[in-house]
Design a protein around this motif. Sequence first.
Motif, PDB file in Angstrom:
ATOM      1  N   MET A  99       7.327  -6.450  -0.289  1.00  0.00           N
ATOM      2  CA  MET A  99       6.951  -5.502   0.615  1.00  0.00           C
ATOM      3  C   MET A  99       5.278  -4.549   0.303  1.00  0.00           C
ATOM      4  SD  MET A  99      10.056  -3.278   2.709  1.00  0.00           S
ATOM      5  CE  MET A  99      10.456  -3.200   1.438  1.00  0.00           C
ATOM      6  N   LYS A 100       4.427  -4.924   0.990  1.00  0.00           N
ATOM      7  CA  LYS A 100       3.338  -3.687   1.109  1.00  0.00           C
ATOM      8  C   LYS A 100       4.002  -2.257   0.412  1.00  0.00           C
ATOM      9  CE  LYS A 100      -1.747  -3.345   1.700  1.00  0.00           C
ATOM     10  NZ  LYS A 100      -2.682  -3.835   2.243  1.00  0.00           N
ATOM     11  N   ILE A 101       3.611  -1.653  -0.304  1.00  0.00           N
ATOM     12  CA  ILE A 101       4.038  -0.594  -0.246  1.00  0.00           C
ATOM     13  C   ILE A 101       2.476   0.165  -0.507  1.00  0.00           C
ATOM     14  CG2 ILE A 101       5.350   1.454  -1.042  1.00  0.00           C
ATOM     15  CD1 ILE A 101       7.355  -0.980  -1.785  1.00  0.00           C
ATOM     16  N   GLY A 102       2.363   1.675   0.642  1.00  0.00           N
ATOM     17  CA  GLY A 102       1.575   2.650  -0.013  1.00  0.00           C
ATOM     18  C   GLY A 102       2.100   3.964  -0.351  1.00  0.00           C
ATOM     19  N   ILE A 103       1.305   4.413  -1.460  1.00  0.00           N
ATOM     20  CA  ILE A 103       1.882   5.241  -1.731  1.00  0.00           C
ATOM     21  C   ILE A 103       0.684   6.636  -2.252  1.00  0.00           C
ATOM     22  CG2 ILE A 103       3.092   6.550  -4.038  1.00  0.00           C
ATOM     23  CD1 ILE A 103       4.344   4.195  -4.621  1.00  0.00           C
ATOM     24  N   ILE A 104       0.705   7.662  -1.099  1.00  0.00           N
ATOM     25  CA  ILE A 104      -0.215   8.471  -0.744  1.00  0.00           C
ATOM     26  C   ILE A 104       0.004   9.663  -2.188  1.00  0.00           C
ATOM     27  CG2 ILE A 104      -1.138  10.201   0.612  1.00  0.00           C
ATOM     28  CD1 ILE A 104      -0.911   8.222   2.780  1.00  0.00           C
ATOM     29  N   ASN A 128      -4.438   9.155  -4.408  1.00  0.00           N
ATOM     30  CA  ASN A 128      -4.310  10.623  -4.313  1.00  0.00           C
ATOM     31  C   ASN A 128      -5.415  10.874  -3.491  1.00  0.00           C
ATOM     32  OD1 ASN A 128      -6.944   9.837  -6.432  1.00  0.00           O
ATOM     33  ND2 ASN A 128      -5.210  10.579  -8.197  1.00  0.00           N
ATOM     34  N   SER A 129      -5.894  12.156  -3.546  1.00  0.00           N
ATOM     35  CA  SER A 129      -6.736  13.248  -3.870  1.00  0.00           C
ATOM     36  C   SER A 129      -8.562  13.338  -4.178  1.00  0.00           C
ATOM     37  CB  SER A 129      -6.452  14.648  -3.315  1.00  0.00           C
ATOM     38  OG  SER A 129      -6.488  15.010  -4.687  1.00  0.00           O
ATOM     39  N   ALA A 144      -0.666  -2.144  -9.662  1.00  0.00           N
ATOM     40  CA  ALA A 144      -0.573  -1.369  -8.920  1.00  0.00           C
ATOM     41  C   ALA A 144      -2.018  -1.058  -7.883  1.00  0.00           C
ATOM     42  CB  ALA A 144       0.419   0.001  -8.496  1.00  0.00           C
ATOM     43  N   THR A 145      -1.945  -1.148  -7.260  1.00  0.00           N
ATOM     44  CA  THR A 145      -4.061  -2.116  -6.482  1.00  0.00           C
ATOM     45  C   THR A 145      -4.299   0.160  -6.308  1.00  0.00           C
ATOM     46  OG1 THR A 145      -4.139  -3.364  -5.943  1.00  0.00           O
ATOM     47  CG2 THR A 145      -5.532  -2.118  -5.273  1.00  0.00           C
ATOM     48  N   PRO A 146      -4.818   1.035  -7.173  1.00  0.00           N
ATOM     49  CA  PRO A 146      -6.073   1.816  -6.378  1.00  0.00           C
ATOM     50  C   PRO A 146      -6.495   2.119  -5.318  1.00  0.00           C
ATOM     51  CG  PRO A 146      -7.226   1.763  -8.047  1.00  0.00           C
ATOM     52  CD  PRO A 146      -6.199   0.288  -8.044  1.00  0.00           C
ATOM     53  N   VAL A 147      -6.421   2.418  -4.111  1.00  0.00           N
ATOM     54  CA  VAL A 147      -7.266   2.816  -2.958  1.00  0.00           C
ATOM     55  C   VAL A 147      -7.351   4.212  -2.729  1.00  0.00           C
ATOM     56  CG1 VAL A 147      -6.728   0.865  -2.321  1.00  0.00           C
ATOM     57  CG2 VAL A 147      -4.975   2.645  -1.774  1.00  0.00           C
ATOM     58  N   THR A 148      -8.247   4.377  -1.823  1.00  0.00           N
ATOM     59  CA  THR A 148      -8.403   5.891  -1.012  1.00  0.00           C
ATOM     60  C   THR A 148      -7.590   5.833  -0.293  1.00  0.00           C
ATOM     61  OG1 THR A 148      -9.712   4.809   0.650  1.00  0.00           O
ATOM     62  CG2 THR A 148     -10.918   5.268  -0.739  1.00  0.00           C
ATOM     63  N   VAL A 149      -7.150   7.617  -0.085  1.00  0.00           N
ATOM     64  CA  VAL A 149      -6.149   7.301   1.025  1.00  0.00           C
ATOM     65  C   VAL A 149      -6.265   6.649   2.576  1.00  0.00           C
ATOM     66  CG1 VAL A 149      -5.055   9.826   1.968  1.00  0.00           C
ATOM     67  CG2 VAL A 149      -5.976  10.201  -0.356  1.00  0.00           C
ATOM     68  N   GLU A 150      -7.664   6.715   2.801  1.00  0.00           N
ATOM     69  CA  GLU A 150      -7.794   6.063   4.265  1.00  0.00           C
ATOM     70  C   GLU A 150      -6.952   4.390   3.906  1.00  0.00           C
ATOM     71  OE1 GLU A 150     -10.016   9.454   4.137  1.00  0.00           O
ATOM     72  OE2 GLU A 150     -10.094   7.408   2.815  1.00  0.00           O
ATOM     73  N   GLU A 151      -7.118   4.033   2.769  1.00  0.00           N
ATOM     74  CA  GLU A 151      -6.336   2.336   2.748  1.00  0.00           C
ATOM     75  C   GLU A 151      -5.590   2.645   2.160  1.00  0.00           C
ATOM     76  OE1 GLU A 151     -10.357   0.269   1.344  1.00  0.00           O
ATOM     77  OE2 GLU A 151      -9.677   2.096  -0.341  1.00  0.00           O
ATOM     78  N   ALA A 152      -4.714   3.355   1.801  1.00  0.00           N
ATOM     79  CA  ALA A 152      -3.325   3.342   1.683  1.00  0.00           C
ATOM     80  C   ALA A 152      -2.206   2.725   2.178  1.00  0.00           C
ATOM     81  CB  ALA A 152      -2.728   4.866   1.026  1.00  0.00           C
TER      82      ALA A 152
END
Length: 318
Positions: A99-104, A128-129, A144-152
């Motif tokens: 799965m695609k999993i977003g972790i904030i 993260n913030s 893992a891919t680092p992204v902005t919170v908006e993209e997670a």
Amino acid sequence: MRGAPSSCPAPSPHDRPSMRTVRRPPCRSRAGGRSKHLPARSPVRTYAAGARSAQDRGESRTDRRRGGIARRRPGLAPSGACVCIEPESTRSRKARPLMKIGIIGAGNIGGNLTRRLSALGHDVFVANSRGPQTLKELAGETGATPVTVEEAARGAEVVVITIPVKAVPSLPAGILDGAADGVAVIDTNNYYPQQRDGRIAEIEDEGLTESRWTERRIGHPVIKAFNGTYAQDILDRPLAAGDPDRIALPVAGDDEAAKAKVRALIDELGFDTVDAGGIDDSWRQQPDTPVYGLRAGTEAVTRALAEATPERPATFRG
């Protein structure tokens, strides 16, 4: 507190020291249908969960991506030691959906879930913030891919929200709008009014559980899980299904399909689960309850949930 672990500033199992010893004895496993031997003896290293790279930990990228379960047996190694990494077979990897999993949140729980879920082969996006530029080390370690919170959450089938309760209202509006249909949202949070979060009237005056309060803030149902779990146990204590020493985690939520998805994911991570009821029942696993921080199997966890009382102790009131 009734046997639950404590830490400062927030008395959460998430914040326990993140040190473990890795010992790899001779081990035979199967990967891709071919018998392979792991090295008969590899360096013994003690490292923090946030080790700078796989090389710092004495493991290769291949080790991490095989998605094996770390096996720990009493008497074979010190408590918390990882005795052997058993890669999954090709058949078992194909049998379960990735799965695609977003972790904030990339703290103790978020960071270790990033490590394990990436190793299991899931497509993990972590935010993260402070921005993706601060997550380069974690990304390099895990893939893992680092992204902005908006993209997670974009396209994610599972989203993990693992940030302080006081930070939940600051999440972007409509953060889950781009998530996959049927997304399961995991809430790992605990309310610590005196140590961290300040007083939240809806929780204390209206009697909302902290996860129900989170649901209202993000506009989506959540599944309460991992809130009473020691962060290091996510790395050190997974065991195969049926193992008598396997730990069980309580899971609460109203969306039965989402709850089933989360429970299956926790099983894949190497832990049993106990259905703790709906979100209005999730007070049973909040801080200072018998199940909070409990390292035990399904029977003991079920019993601890039943023994909980709804009164919030003074130490957890603002």
